[in-house]
Design an enzyme around this catalytic site. Structure first.
Site, PDB file in Angstrom:
ATOM      1  N   HIS A  35      46.768 -56.253  -0.073  1.00  0.00           N
ATOM      2  CA  HIS A  35      47.715 -55.147   0.173  1.00  0.00           C
ATOM      3  C   HIS A  35      46.958 -53.811   0.293  1.00  0.00           C
ATOM      4  CE1 HIS A  35      51.051 -57.771  -0.578  1.00  0.00           C
ATOM      5  NE2 HIS A  35      50.901 -57.846  -1.881  1.00  0.00           N
ATOM      6  N   TYR A  41      57.173 -59.017  11.425  1.00  0.00           N
ATOM      7  CA  TYR A  41      57.979 -60.126  10.884  1.00  0.00           C
ATOM      8  C   TYR A  41      59.066 -60.508  11.885  1.00  0.00           C
ATOM      9  CZ  TYR A  41      61.019 -62.397   7.299  1.00  0.00           C
ATOM     10  OH  TYR A  41      61.801 -63.270   6.567  1.00  0.00           O
ATOM     11  N   ARG A  84      63.521 -65.688  -0.906  1.00  0.00           N
ATOM     12  CA  ARG A  84      64.856 -65.221  -1.287  1.00  0.00           C
ATOM     13  C   ARG A  84      65.856 -65.613  -0.211  1.00  0.00           C
ATOM     14  NH1 ARG A  84      68.125 -60.624  -0.876  1.00  0.00           N
ATOM     15  NH2 ARG A  84      66.687 -59.895   0.730  1.00  0.00           N
ATOM     16  N   GLY A  95      65.067 -64.579   3.541  1.00  0.00           N
ATOM     17  CA  GLY A  95      64.317 -64.668   4.794  1.00  0.00           C
ATOM     18  C   GLY A  95      65.153 -64.313   6.015  1.00  0.00           C
TER      19      GLY A  95
END
Ligand code: A3P
Length: 319
Positions: A133, A219, A285, A287
């Protein structure tokens, strides 16, 4: 002792107390270091790897802001890089028995003695795949010279909602944080490696300047056009998907193996804890793209959109 700029510190507490501090989302406080806010445990890990990590030519670094889809892309990268030795349909595929975070560790969570023992590729190139990260300006210097970086980002509103849920599941706080409080802190940049906008922009700019070095992914593109993104990724990593592999349906198999439905239903991802108090199932969770609408008011959504527009203005980037 640790040295930051020109000062020498004798203990982690001493060092942290010298840094700007504000309330945190994931842990009670976050600390500002080299222009970004970090959870205290994560910050000490970053300092360690800045000092000790030495990148190699074939290394692959998957960098994300937390909750941008790291787990997903770790799985995809692992399946893609290892596809020759281990077909995605193999009933003994490592992704069926180990979490993506076990197979592709976070660079900053490793001890220096563990760097060399990362061997998560089956080819002869000694490719090591790491997650991270760390903002680009704080990466260990050698990463800018050696290896390739894949950067994944996600709609900021969905990322925030995912982070809010994760923070309350992870049990690093003495008491749960409210949505409003988390939202204010997120806007102030107080998420791990935040302000999230600055982290994204750093990698975006580098991907424009050095496209062979940094691949910028989203994403939502992975959700909309997984085949195109998989081909892009494979090409960038110098392991393009061949005609034969296409014809044999390999991309489909990788996408299916790593899909939210498959991964979240595996026993290993439904049970147990791989990282401290964080249960493996916390990484899966819903998605769903646009899930933020269930949790944020229209004003909150507009505020994040406005901040994104201001921060990304003139960069050519819109997410
Ligand atoms: P939600 O909380 O919105 O569901 P990270 O891996 O960076 O911690 O991000 C976690 C987010 O990615 C969570 O988002 C999680 O559900 C989603 N996710 C995990 N695995 C996924 C997969 N295989 N496909 C799509 N999304 C996935």
């Amino acid at each position: 002792t640790k040295q930051v700029d020109d000062k020498i510190f004798f203990s982690p507490e001493d060092l942290l107390s010298s840094l700007p501090r504000q309330d945190g989302i994931f842990q009670p406080y976050s600390y500002q270091y080299q222009g970004f806010w970090f959870d205290p445990s994560g910050l000490q890990e970053i300092m360690g790897c800045q000092k000790h990590f030495q990148a190699r030519e074939n290394d692959i670094f998957l960098v994300t802001a937390p909750k941008s889809g790291t787990t997903w892309l770790k799985a995809v990268l692992y399946a893609l890089i290892n596809r020759e030795a281990c077909h995605p349909q193999d009933p003994h595929h490592p992704l069926l028995k180990q979490t993506p975070h076990q197979l592709v560790p976070f660079l900053e969570s490793l001890m220096p003695s563990e760097y060399d023992s990362v061997s998560n590729s089956s080819d002869n190139s000694c490719t090591r795949i790491f997650g991270s990260h760390i903002p680009i300006s704080s990466l260990p210097k050698s990463i800018m010279e050696e290896g390739k970086i894949v950067y994944l980002c996600r709609d900021i509103k969905d990322t925030f909602v995912s982070l809010f849920h994760f923070a309350n599941k992870a049990n690093f706080r003495p008491s749960p944080i409210s949505l409003d409080n988390a939202f204010d802190l997120f806007c102030k940049g107080s998420s791990h490696a935040g302000p999230i906008w600055d982290q994204i922009l750093g990698y975006w700019k580098e991907s424009l300047e050095r496209p062979h070095k940094v691949l910028f992914m989203r994403y939502e593109d992975m959700t909309d056009a997984p085949h195109t993104q998989l081909r892009r990724l494979a090409h960038f990593l110098g392991k393009p998907v061949s005609k034969e592999e296409e014809n044999a349906g390999l991309p489909d198999r990788i996408i299916k193996l790593c899909s939210f439905g498959s991964m979240s239903n595996l026993e290993v991802n439904k049970t147990g804890n791989f990282v401290a108090t964080i249960k493996n199932d916390s990484y899966f969770r819903s998605g769903v793209v646009g899930d933020w609408k269930k949790y944020l008011t229209a004003e909150m959504g507009s505020k994040l959109d406005q901040l994104t527009k201001e921060k990304f203005g003139g960069s050519g980037l819109s997410i």
